[in-house]
Design a protein around this motif. Structure first.
Motif, PDB file in Angstrom:
ATOM      1  N   UNK A  15      50.957   7.306 -25.928  1.00 35.83           N
ATOM      2  CA  UNK A  15      52.374   7.215 -25.598  1.00 35.83           C
ATOM      3  C   UNK A  15      53.096   6.277 -26.557  1.00 35.83           C
ATOM      4  N   UNK A  16      52.452   5.136 -26.897  1.00 40.33           N
ATOM      5  CA  UNK A  16      53.074   4.209 -27.843  1.00 40.33           C
ATOM      6  C   UNK A  16      53.249   4.854 -29.205  1.00 40.33           C
ATOM      7  N   UNK A  17      52.217   5.568 -29.678  1.00 43.04           N
ATOM      8  CA  UNK A  17      52.305   6.238 -30.980  1.00 43.04           C
ATOM      9  C   UNK A  17      53.425   7.267 -31.004  1.00 43.04           C
ATOM     10  N   UNK A  18      53.623   7.938 -29.883  1.00 43.05           N
ATOM     11  CA  UNK A  18      54.634   8.996 -29.807  1.00 43.05           C
ATOM     12  C   UNK A  18      56.020   8.454 -29.478  1.00 43.05           C
ATOM     13  N   UNK A  37      54.148  16.051 -20.290  1.00 45.87           N
ATOM     14  CA  UNK A  37      53.987  16.957 -21.429  1.00 45.87           C
ATOM     15  C   UNK A  37      52.563  17.487 -21.511  1.00 45.87           C
ATOM     16  N   UNK A  38      51.590  16.638 -21.200  1.00 46.61           N
ATOM     17  CA  UNK A  38      50.196  17.099 -21.214  1.00 46.61           C
ATOM     18  C   UNK A  38      49.970  18.211 -20.200  1.00 46.61           C
ATOM     19  N   UNK A  70      57.272   7.272 -22.781  1.00 45.28           N
ATOM     20  CA  UNK A  70      56.609   6.600 -21.667  1.00 45.28           C
ATOM     21  C   UNK A  70      55.327   7.340 -21.298  1.00 45.28           C
ATOM     22  N   UNK A  71      54.435   6.631 -20.602  1.00 40.01           N
ATOM     23  CA  UNK A  71      53.191   7.258 -20.144  1.00 40.01           C
ATOM     24  C   UNK A  71      53.497   8.401 -19.188  1.00 40.01           C
ATOM     25  N   UNK A 125      43.437   8.386 -25.033  1.00 38.09           N
ATOM     26  CA  UNK A 125      43.882   7.165 -24.353  1.00 38.09           C
ATOM     27  C   UNK A 125      45.391   7.279 -24.184  1.00 38.09           C
ATOM     28  N   UNK A 126      45.838   7.405 -22.960  1.00 38.06           N
ATOM     29  CA  UNK A 126      47.231   7.776 -22.721  1.00 38.06           C
ATOM     30  C   UNK A 126      48.224   6.691 -23.128  1.00 38.06           C
TER      31      UNK A 126
END
Length: 454
Positions: A434-437, A447-448, A440-441, A429-430
């Motif tokens: 993104x929030x955990x990392x 990066x993905x 930004x999305x 779940x992007x």
């Protein structure tokens, strides 16, 4: 209907020839200029743009048509020059073609033949322009002739290929076995002006010494036991194209001398033959050995090395381009699933981390073969780490303890593993990932893509 964008210059000291050609070619070009001498022709060529020049060999004044041809080609190497003469001989034709003439036509002129050659010249120019456009599009796409890579090391290889592909310089490609040296050679050919000619590859390391001379230069019928017919060698087969000499450092001392002589003279004779054959090939060689060390121990000629190594290209090992491993795996999965009629498979995050960390002594070739084996033998849709080949699994402790090649590689490896772990925990779940990392999305999406974490 005239053809715009293909101006023609006619150079002949006979007024009737000039006027006759101009009238006869009026439908072939939107602009046709004439000149009565080589000097006048040069003056007009300097003051305007011409794509084709038709010039007589014998011209009034101090300069003949062959000299004019040479000077025109020095000014513009793309200009096509058709040479005409009333005194056609084999020697004159050879001189004209060596100087770069597009064609040679004898007088009295057949206007239909002239028109035909003019159209061929125009088509040849259009094809070259299309090839140049294709080279630009391929280069911009970041992928050259099936070579896949986004890491800095491969982008540097791409840059070198683009720089030298259109030249005639000999290239020596160095790199470990399986790293993709032949793909680089093919890219040099595909992006060159010789792309319409043949690409001939010969593995010198797999060639017995007794057959090597015949393989390279050909042989005449009856020249040795078993020679039941005349056979052209690789230098003849590759005429007008590229000759790729793989494992060139495996040649014997005698074969090295033979190769050096051909590279210097551009001529050779078949085994058992007397006819001297002109060679028109671009030579690209490859080796997985350190040539300076071979020169030092006397097993490879220094003068041959300098002839072959005008442009050196170093292909990185797969260990030096770990960022590309997910991208390569994705490409091979798509290729082999389609080829073998299998549903598309995925690599689990833990398996991907193991594959990225593996040592890959066989480089891209080993990776490619492994992916094909997994596609054929694995029945599920997702491939986990415990389903990887034993040699890949057993290499993990050594890979984990191995030092990275650079600080930037260490940082990128850590970043890749952290992103992969968070994505797995968040079920890819992007927004949550993104929030955990703390990014930004959009950054996460980039990066993905960079690390192949789809």
């Amino acid at each position: 209907m005239t053809h715009s964008g293909f101006p023609i210059l006619i150079v002949d000291d006979e007024p009737n020839i000039r006027s006759g050609l101009k009238k006869g070619l009026v439908k072939e070009a939107d602009l046709i200029e004439t000149a009565a001498s080589a000097e006048e022709g040069l003056e007009k060529f300097h003051s305007a743009t011409f794509h084709l020049v038709i010039a007589d060999v014998r011209l009034g004044g101090g300069m003949d048509g062959i000299e004019l041809l040479k000077q025109l080609r020095q000014i513009d190497s793309d200009v096509a020059v058709i040479v005409i003469t009333a005194h056609g001989t084999v020697e004159t034709a050879v001189d004209a073609m060596r100087a770069g003439a597009f064609d040679f036509i004898s007088k009295p002129l057949d206007l239909n033949l002239v028109r035909q050659q003019v159209r061929k010249a125009r088509e040849h120019r259009e094809l070259r322009q299309e090839n140049q456009s294709l080279r630009t599009r391929l280069a911009d796409a970041g992928e050259l002739s099936n070579i896949i890579g986004q890491c800095a090391a491969m982008q540097d290889v791409f840059h070198q290929i683009r720089q030298v592909a259109a030249t005639e310089a000999t290239v020596m490609i160095q790199g470990e076995s399986g790293s993709g040296k032949e793909l680089v050679a093919r890219a040099l050919h595909d992006l060159s002006d010789r792309s319409g000619g043949p690409f001939v590859a010969v593995n010198l390391g797999a060639m017995p010494e007794t057959l090597l001379e015949s393989e390279l230069f050909g042989h005449e019928k009856g020249s040795f036991s078993g020679a039941s017919r005349q056979k052209p060698g690789c230098f003849e087969q590759a005429a007008g194209g590229t000759l790729f000499l793989d494992e060139v450092t495996e040649m014997s001392a005698k074969s090295q001398v033979d190769l050096l002589r051909v590279l210097e003279s551009k001529r050779f004779t078949r085994v058992g033959g007397e006819q001297v054959i002109e060679t028109d090939v671009r030579v690209v060689s490859a080796t997985n050995k350190s040539v300076p060390e071979l020169i030092q121990d006397g097993s490879f000629r220094e003068d041959l090395y300098y002839r072959l190594n005008v442009i050196p290209i170093e292909v990185p090992s797969l260990r030096q381009r770990r960022d590309d491993i997910p991208l390569l795996i994705e490409h091979f999965l798509q290729h082999f699933c389609t080829r073998h009629g299998r549903p598309m498979k995925q690599i689990a995050p833990d398996a991907m981390r193991a594959l990225v960390a593996a040592q890959w002594p066989g480089n891209v070739r080993q990776l490619r073969n492994m992916v094909e084996r997994l596609v054929v033998t694995h029945t599920g849709d997702v491939i986990d780490s415990d389903e990887l080949p034993g040699d890949i699994q057993s290499s993990q402790p050594a890979a984990a303890n191995a030092l990275p090649a650079s600080l930037s590689e260490a940082v990128e490896t850590c970043e890749r593993e952290m992103i992969a772990a968070v994505l797995a925990e968040c079920d890819f779940h992007r927004e949550n990932s993104a929030k955990r990392l703390g990014v930004s999305v959009r950054t996460l999406h980039y990066k993905m893509g960079r690390y192949g974490l789809h």
